[in-house]
Design a protein around this motif. Structure first.
Motif, PDB file in Angstrom:
ATOM      1  N   GLY A 222      28.802 -25.807 -39.169  1.00 18.96           N
ATOM      2  CA  GLY A 222      27.557 -26.400 -38.701  1.00 18.96           C
ATOM      3  C   GLY A 222      27.553 -27.904 -38.628  1.00 18.96           C
ATOM      4  O   GLY A 222      26.488 -28.514 -38.466  1.00 18.96           O
ATOM      5  N   GLU A 223      28.722 -28.544 -38.727  1.00 18.98           N
ATOM      6  CA  GLU A 223      28.754 -29.999 -38.627  1.00 18.98           C
ATOM      7  C   GLU A 223      29.869 -30.454 -37.699  1.00 18.98           C
ATOM      8  O   GLU A 223      30.852 -29.753 -37.472  1.00 18.98           O
ATOM      9  CB  GLU A 223      28.915 -30.658 -39.992  1.00 18.98           C
ATOM     10  CG  GLU A 223      30.295 -30.543 -40.599  1.00 18.98           C
ATOM     11  CD  GLU A 223      30.502 -31.465 -41.805  1.00 18.98           C
ATOM     12  OE1 GLU A 223      29.660 -32.345 -42.060  1.00 18.98           O
ATOM     13  OE2 GLU A 223      31.530 -31.285 -42.485  1.00 18.98           O
ATOM     14  N   VAL A 224      29.665 -31.670 -37.162  1.00 17.43           N
ATOM     15  CA  VAL A 224      30.680 -32.330 -36.351  1.00 17.43           C
ATOM     16  C   VAL A 224      31.203 -33.511 -37.150  1.00 17.43           C
ATOM     17  O   VAL A 224      30.429 -34.388 -37.555  1.00 17.43           O
ATOM     18  CB  VAL A 224      30.107 -32.828 -35.006  1.00 17.43           C
ATOM     19  CG1 VAL A 224      31.199 -33.531 -34.202  1.00 17.43           C
ATOM     20  CG2 VAL A 224      29.504 -31.687 -34.206  1.00 17.43           C
ATOM     21  N   VAL A 225      32.494 -33.509 -37.395  1.00 18.80           N
ATOM     22  CA  VAL A 225      33.135 -34.617 -38.104  1.00 18.80           C
ATOM     23  C   VAL A 225      33.938 -35.423 -37.085  1.00 18.80           C
ATOM     24  O   VAL A 225      34.842 -34.893 -36.434  1.00 18.80           O
ATOM     25  CB  VAL A 225      34.054 -34.108 -39.227  1.00 18.80           C
ATOM     26  CG1 VAL A 225      34.859 -35.261 -39.826  1.00 18.80           C
ATOM     27  CG2 VAL A 225      33.232 -33.421 -40.304  1.00 18.80           C
ATOM     28  N   GLY A 226      33.594 -36.683 -36.928  1.00 17.24           N
ATOM     29  CA  GLY A 226      34.324 -37.560 -36.030  1.00 17.24           C
ATOM     30  C   GLY A 226      35.473 -38.219 -36.761  1.00 17.24           C
ATOM     31  O   GLY A 226      35.344 -38.573 -37.937  1.00 17.24           O
ATOM     32  N   MET A 227      36.596 -38.379 -36.078  1.00 15.48           N
ATOM     33  CA  MET A 227      37.754 -39.049 -36.682  1.00 15.48           C
ATOM     34  C   MET A 227      38.172 -40.208 -35.785  1.00 15.48           C
ATOM     35  O   MET A 227      38.603 -40.010 -34.652  1.00 15.48           O
ATOM     36  CB  MET A 227      38.906 -38.062 -36.871  1.00 15.48           C
ATOM     37  CG  MET A 227      40.036 -38.620 -37.722  1.00 15.48           C
ATOM     38  SD  MET A 227      41.365 -37.413 -38.049  1.00 15.48           S
ATOM     39  CE  MET A 227      40.522 -36.265 -39.135  1.00 15.48           C
TER      40      MET A 227
ATOM     41  N   VAL B  12      36.077 -34.025 -33.993  1.00 12.03           N
ATOM     42  CA  VAL B  12      36.237 -34.770 -32.747  1.00 12.03           C
ATOM     43  C   VAL B  12      37.070 -36.012 -33.021  1.00 12.03           C
ATOM     44  O   VAL B  12      36.643 -36.915 -33.742  1.00 12.03           O
ATOM     45  CB  VAL B  12      34.871 -35.166 -32.143  1.00 12.03           C
ATOM     46  CG1 VAL B  12      35.079 -36.024 -30.896  1.00 12.03           C
ATOM     47  CG2 VAL B  12      34.055 -33.930 -31.796  1.00 12.03           C
ATOM     48  N   ILE B  13      38.279 -36.042 -32.462  1.00  5.66           N
ATOM     49  CA  ILE B  13      39.152 -37.215 -32.555  1.00  5.66           C
ATOM     50  C   ILE B  13      38.939 -38.041 -31.295  1.00  5.66           C
ATOM     51  O   ILE B  13      39.082 -37.530 -30.190  1.00  5.66           O
ATOM     52  CB  ILE B  13      40.636 -36.781 -32.653  1.00  5.66           C
ATOM     53  CG1 ILE B  13      40.857 -35.924 -33.896  1.00  5.66           C
ATOM     54  CG2 ILE B  13      41.552 -37.997 -32.654  1.00  5.66           C
ATOM     55  CD1 ILE B  13      42.209 -35.239 -33.922  1.00  5.66           C
ATOM     56  N   SER B  14      38.556 -39.298 -31.467  1.00  7.68           N
ATOM     57  CA  SER B  14      38.290 -40.117 -30.285  1.00  7.68           C
ATOM     58  C   SER B  14      38.528 -41.589 -30.590  1.00  7.68           C
ATOM     59  O   SER B  14      38.216 -42.081 -31.671  1.00  7.68           O
ATOM     60  CB  SER B  14      36.850 -39.913 -29.806  1.00  7.68           C
ATOM     61  OG  SER B  14      36.587 -40.716 -28.669  1.00  7.68           O
ATOM     62  N   SER B  15      39.089 -42.276 -29.592  1.00  5.83           N
ATOM     63  CA  SER B  15      39.276 -43.721 -29.685  1.00  5.83           C
ATOM     64  C   SER B  15      38.061 -44.475 -29.164  1.00  5.83           C
ATOM     65  O   SER B  15      37.981 -45.697 -29.306  1.00  5.83           O
ATOM     66  CB  SER B  15      40.517 -44.143 -28.882  1.00  5.83           C
ATOM     67  OG  SER B  15      41.661 -43.479 -29.346  1.00  5.83           O
ATOM     68  N   TYR B  16      37.129 -43.739 -28.560  1.00  7.14           N
ATOM     69  CA  TYR B  16      35.935 -44.346 -27.973  1.00  7.14           C
ATOM     70  C   TYR B  16      34.815 -44.292 -29.010  1.00  7.14           C
ATOM     71  O   TYR B  16      34.223 -43.241 -29.254  1.00  7.14           O
ATOM     72  CB  TYR B  16      35.548 -43.609 -26.700  1.00  7.14           C
ATOM     73  CG  TYR B  16      34.387 -44.200 -25.940  1.00  7.14           C
ATOM     74  CD1 TYR B  16      34.304 -45.568 -25.688  1.00  7.14           C
ATOM     75  CD2 TYR B  16      33.365 -43.379 -25.462  1.00  7.14           C
ATOM     76  CE1 TYR B  16      33.238 -46.105 -25.001  1.00  7.14           C
ATOM     77  CE2 TYR B  16      32.285 -43.910 -24.758  1.00  7.14           C
ATOM     78  CZ  TYR B  16      32.230 -45.272 -24.531  1.00  7.14           C
ATOM     79  OH  TYR B  16      31.165 -45.809 -23.847  1.00  7.14           O
TER      80      TYR B  16
ATOM     81  N   VAL C 280      28.231 -38.093 -31.335  1.00  7.79           N
ATOM     82  CA  VAL C 280      28.312 -36.644 -31.574  1.00  7.79           C
ATOM     83  C   VAL C 280      28.468 -36.262 -33.039  1.00  7.79           C
ATOM     84  O   VAL C 280      28.274 -35.098 -33.398  1.00  7.79           O
ATOM     85  CB  VAL C 280      29.475 -36.006 -30.773  1.00  7.79           C
ATOM     86  CG1 VAL C 280      29.297 -36.236 -29.286  1.00  7.79           C
ATOM     87  CG2 VAL C 280      30.832 -36.514 -31.238  1.00  7.79           C
ATOM     88  N   SER C 281      28.784 -37.219 -33.916  1.00  9.23           N
ATOM     89  CA  SER C 281      29.204 -36.871 -35.279  1.00  9.23           C
ATOM     90  C   SER C 281      28.060 -36.842 -36.281  1.00  9.23           C
ATOM     91  O   SER C 281      27.084 -37.582 -36.159  1.00  9.23           O
ATOM     92  CB  SER C 281      30.262 -37.868 -35.767  1.00  9.23           C
ATOM     93  OG  SER C 281      31.344 -37.943 -34.882  1.00  9.23           O
ATOM     94  N   ASP C 282      28.224 -35.987 -37.287  1.00 14.43           N
ATOM     95  CA  ASP C 282      27.369 -36.016 -38.477  1.00 14.43           C
ATOM     96  C   ASP C 282      28.001 -36.904 -39.546  1.00 14.43           C
ATOM     97  O   ASP C 282      27.299 -37.632 -40.243  1.00 14.43           O
ATOM     98  CB  ASP C 282      27.187 -34.596 -39.034  1.00 14.43           C
ATOM     99  CG  ASP C 282      26.515 -33.667 -38.040  1.00 14.43           C
ATOM    100  OD1 ASP C 282      25.389 -33.980 -37.623  1.00 14.43           O
ATOM    101  OD2 ASP C 282      27.113 -32.643 -37.668  1.00 14.43           O
ATOM    102  N   ARG C 283      29.321 -36.816 -39.664  1.00 17.15           N
ATOM    103  CA  ARG C 283      30.088 -37.692 -40.557  1.00 17.15           C
ATOM    104  C   ARG C 283      31.231 -38.300 -39.761  1.00 17.15           C
ATOM    105  O   ARG C 283      31.734 -37.687 -38.822  1.00 17.15           O
ATOM    106  CB  ARG C 283      30.680 -36.911 -41.750  1.00 17.15           C
ATOM    107  CG  ARG C 283      29.683 -36.518 -42.802  1.00 17.15           C
ATOM    108  CD  ARG C 283      30.394 -35.940 -44.027  1.00 17.15           C
ATOM    109  NE  ARG C 283      31.059 -34.676 -43.743  1.00 17.15           N
ATOM    110  CZ  ARG C 283      32.337 -34.425 -43.995  1.00 17.15           C
ATOM    111  NH1 ARG C 283      33.122 -35.388 -44.487  1.00 17.15           N
ATOM    112  NH2 ARG C 283      32.867 -33.244 -43.744  1.00 17.15           N
ATOM    113  N   ILE C 284      31.659 -39.489 -40.174  1.00 13.95           N
ATOM    114  CA  ILE C 284      32.759 -40.168 -39.484  1.00 13.95           C
ATOM    115  C   ILE C 284      33.836 -40.524 -40.500  1.00 13.95           C
ATOM    116  O   ILE C 284      33.554 -41.110 -41.552  1.00 13.95           O
ATOM    117  CB  ILE C 284      32.256 -41.443 -38.776  1.00 13.95           C
ATOM    118  CG1 ILE C 284      31.244 -41.062 -37.682  1.00 13.95           C
ATOM    119  CG2 ILE C 284      33.428 -42.216 -38.164  1.00 13.95           C
ATOM    120  CD1 ILE C 284      30.548 -42.243 -37.060  1.00 13.95           C
TER     121      ILE C 284
END
Length: 240
Positions: free
Chosen positions: A22-27, A197-201, A208-212
């Motif tokens: 249930g979460e989106v983790v951005g990297m 979500v792995i992103s350079s942007y 989009v992330s809940d945590r980064i």
């Protein structure tokens, strides 16, 4: 999904992080920080060090995949950053690509290829992701960049995964398709999926992330909530 002290050569060094249903983790991180490599390890495309390579837990059980098929069986999919090289079969139609994704999953395995099922699954995912195809007979290489990327996403989601790793999900995508892909990512978390979500942007990571998480030198060096994150904080952690 929990990654503990995972190590691979000199690229990934004791990397640890977790992602929950249930979460989106951005990297975020610079090129060479180990983000894509650790994703490859999680999905079985690369092997971590045999000795002192760390641990990966899925639903509190340790896993070590030798090939991506084993990860797919357990509900983990990786959506590649290079769609033209690894993401789709360019001479096939969108329906064929999406259906092959379905057939790769444990639920989709069968001896007979069903044209009716192929069409139904294609209809379902093309509608869900807003894939516009004037002619369904077109090869996917003839689609726009945005529609190509959405077919790659559909091909993976047709496997009904529980953990989805997006690597640069909107790289090379036309501007109009970006909000649709972001909405699809958020919808997956709302359905109870665990999403990375792995992103350079950086605006994408923050949107989009809940945590980064911030990677540097093969390690996760910073974790922050999306509410507290700024581009300056993320870049400072990625560089210093």
């Amino acid at each position: 999904l929990a990654v503990e002290n995972v190590t691979m050569g000199s690229v990934v060094k004791n990397m640890s992080f977790s992602v929950y249903e249930g979460e989106v983790v951005g990297m975020a991180g610079l090129v060479g920080s180990g983000r894509t490599e650790v994703a490859h390890i999680v999905c079985g495309a690369r092997k971590r060090n045999f000795l002192r390579g760390g641990l990966i837990y899925l639903n509190d059980k340790p896993v070590r995949y030798r090939v991506p098929r084993q990860a797919v069986r357990d509900g983990i999919v990786y959506i590649t950053e290079d769609r033209k090289l690894d993401g789709f079969f360019e001479t096939m139609t969108a329906d064929d690509n999406i259906y092959l994704g379905h057939l790769a999953s444990p639920k989709g395995r069968r001896f007979l290829y069903s044209l009716r099922e192929r069409r139904a699954i294609g209809d379902l995912w093309m509608k869900k992701l807003g894939i516009s195809a004037l002619k369904r007979s077109l090869r996917i290489i003839e689609y726009s960049g945005g529609n190509q990327q959405k077919v790659v996403v559909a091909k993976s989601l047709a496997q009904e995964p529980s953990v989805i790793i997006f690597d640069e999900p909107t790289r090379g995508v036309d501007v109009g398709a970006i909000p649709q892909i972001h909405a699809a990512i958020r919808a997956l978390a709302a359905e109870g999926k665990a999403v990375i979500v792995i992103s350079s942007y950086l605006p994408e990571v923050m949107a989009v992330s809940d945590r980064i998480l911030v990677a540097r030198g093969g390690r996760i060096v910073e974790e922050m909530s999306a509410a507290d994150a700024t581009e300056e904080k993320i870049m400072y952690a990625a560089i210093h």
